[in-house]
Structure formats: structure tokens, C-alpha cells
Design a protein around this motif. Sequence first.
Motif, short mmCIF file in Angstrom:
data_model
loop_
_atom_site.label_atom_id
_atom_site.label_comp_id
_atom_site.label_asym_id
_atom_site.label_seq_id
_atom_site.Cartn_x
_atom_site.Cartn_y
_atom_site.Cartn_z
N ARG A 1 1.27 4.85 -6.29
CA ARG A 1 0.68 4.67 -4.95
C ARG A 1 -0.82 4.45 -5.16
O ARG A 1 -1.57 5.42 -5.28
CB ARG A 1 0.94 5.90 -4.09
N ASP B 1 0.81 -1.21 0.00
CA ASP B 1 0.00 0.00 0.00
C ASP B 1 0.85 1.27 0.00
O ASP B 1 0.37 2.34 -0.36
CB ASP B 1 -0.94 0.02 1.21
N THR C 1 -3.34 3.81 -3.37
CA THR C 1 -4.29 4.44 -2.46
C THR C 1 -4.44 5.94 -2.71
O THR C 1 -5.40 6.55 -2.24
CB THR C 1 -3.87 4.21 -0.99
N ASP C 2 -3.52 6.55 -3.45
CA ASP C 2 -3.60 7.99 -3.74
C ASP C 2 -4.53 8.31 -4.90
O ASP C 2 -4.87 9.47 -5.11
CB ASP C 2 -2.21 8.55 -4.05
N GLY C 3 -4.92 7.30 -5.69
CA GLY C 3 -5.85 7.55 -6.80
C GLY C 3 -5.18 8.21 -7.99
O GLY C 3 -3.97 8.13 -8.19
#
Length: 137
Positions: free
Chosen positions: A57, A35, A59-61
Amino acid sequence: MKTLFVSYRVTDLNRSLAFYTALGYAELGRVEAGDAGHLLLLSFPAEPAASLELVHRPTDGHVEVGTGFDHLAIQVDTLTDTLTHLTEAGLTPGPIQHPGGPDGPKTSWLTDPDGYRIELVEWPPGHADGITAADFS
């Protein structure tokens, strides 16, 4: 001191890898950090070390290209041959420009999947690689 590499955040690592591989980069290695992100180090075949790092990353979109970054400049041997190769690889480089006049460098622009701009540069015969202090004298 010397610059080691430029690092870009990317939205889709596989899509960006396909783009930069078509541009001529080769993968040197990866760091998988779950993650926390994934790092992909690239270089051109004639380069002795990494010159570009792609950072993903999940999770950063989606990556939004900021207003402070302008472009990456890449030197090519023959711009017309490079543009033909890139077009055949499915990329869309812009037309050849002569920003320094007919005796100056030839350039063309390209945009990667996240919107980062890339300037392709062919120096005129006899010009040293890159920009040096001699260009300002």
C-alpha cells in the motif's frame, strides 16, 4: 477448514518479490488496486495454490514489523543445499542449528527486507512433513 495463505505488508513490492523469488517462491498472479494497494500471490513450485501474499500500500509508507508476529516456517528438503543456493542468490541465511538435539530437525533463520523472520526447517529422516499430533505423544 484450512489455512489458505499468510499475508505480509511490504514496503517495496519489487524488492520483496526479488527476495522471495530468490527463496524459491514463484509469482502466481497480481491484483492492482491503485492507491488501495497491490497484492502479489506466490507459491513454491510444488504447491498447488498460493501460500504467501505480499501486500503493498504505497500511501501507507514504510512497514514496521509488529510485536505480535514471530516468524514464517518453511520446510526444505536439504538445508545445506538450500543455504548454499540462498547464499549464491545474495541472501544471508544464519548458521545451521539443532533445536531438538542431534536427532531432531535442522533449522536456519533468514530475515526478509522488511524484517520478517523466516525459519527454514529440514526434518530428520522418517519424520512426517510438518508438525503433527505424533510430535507431542
